[in-house]
Scaffold this motif. Structure first.
Motif: not given
Length: 167
Positions: A41, A45, A71, A74
């Motif tokens: 993550l 990011e 997120e 993911w």
């Protein structure tokens, strides 16, 4: 960077597809998975933040955040793995072909925030990194030899042609 993360997710897809059963029974694996997920993550990011700073993407409007988009990516990846296995449980999809399909889903999620030129560049990157070159894109090193071309031509006409000096 995110191609490498997705490549790792694909490599261990059977683990990711069995997360619920695995994580319920093993606290150590749960901890390792949580660390990996957080690292992934953060990497996602960071790639988004870089794209904003470089002017390649528009930053999301509040209440959205870069981490929220990471997120969502993911979640999309994990769901893509499951759908791929559900739709073709016994297929042995080539890794690059599968990654390309997964990255297209990733791309489609982020594409509305991308500058058009960056979207095209990223799309071409996915193609060049993950799809086999088309015959017209072959380099000279991969082009068929004159002998191979002559043999192929002769076999299609029903005659066998010998290379010069080879009888």
């Amino acid at each position: 960077c995110f191609i490498d993360v997705l490549r790792t997710v694909w490599k261990f897809r059977f683990f990711f597809n069995a997360l619920i059963a695995i994580l319920v029974d093993d606290a150590e694996i749960t901890e390792e998975y949580s660390k990996f997920k957080q690292d992934a993550l953060r990497a996602l990011e960071q790639s988004l933040l870089w794209a904003y700073q470089a002017g390649n993407m528009r930053a999301p409007d509040a209440p959205n955040t870069s981490m929220m988009i990471a997120e969502n990516i993911w979640s999309l990846w994990i769901n893509w793995l499951r759908i791929t296995q559900i739709e073709n449980p016994f297929a042995e999809t080539a890794e690059n072909e599968a990654l390309y399909k997964g990255l297209l889903s990733h791309w489609s999620l982020c594409q509305p925030l991308m500058q058009p030129s960056y979207a095209r560049k990223l799309y071409r990157l996915f193609q060049s990194e993950l799809l086999p070159a088309k015959p017209a894109q072959r380099t000279r090193a991969h082009a068929p030899s004159k002998r191979a071309t002559a043999v192929k031509k002769a076999s299609s006409t029903g005659r066998r042609k010998h290379a010069p000096g080879k009888r």
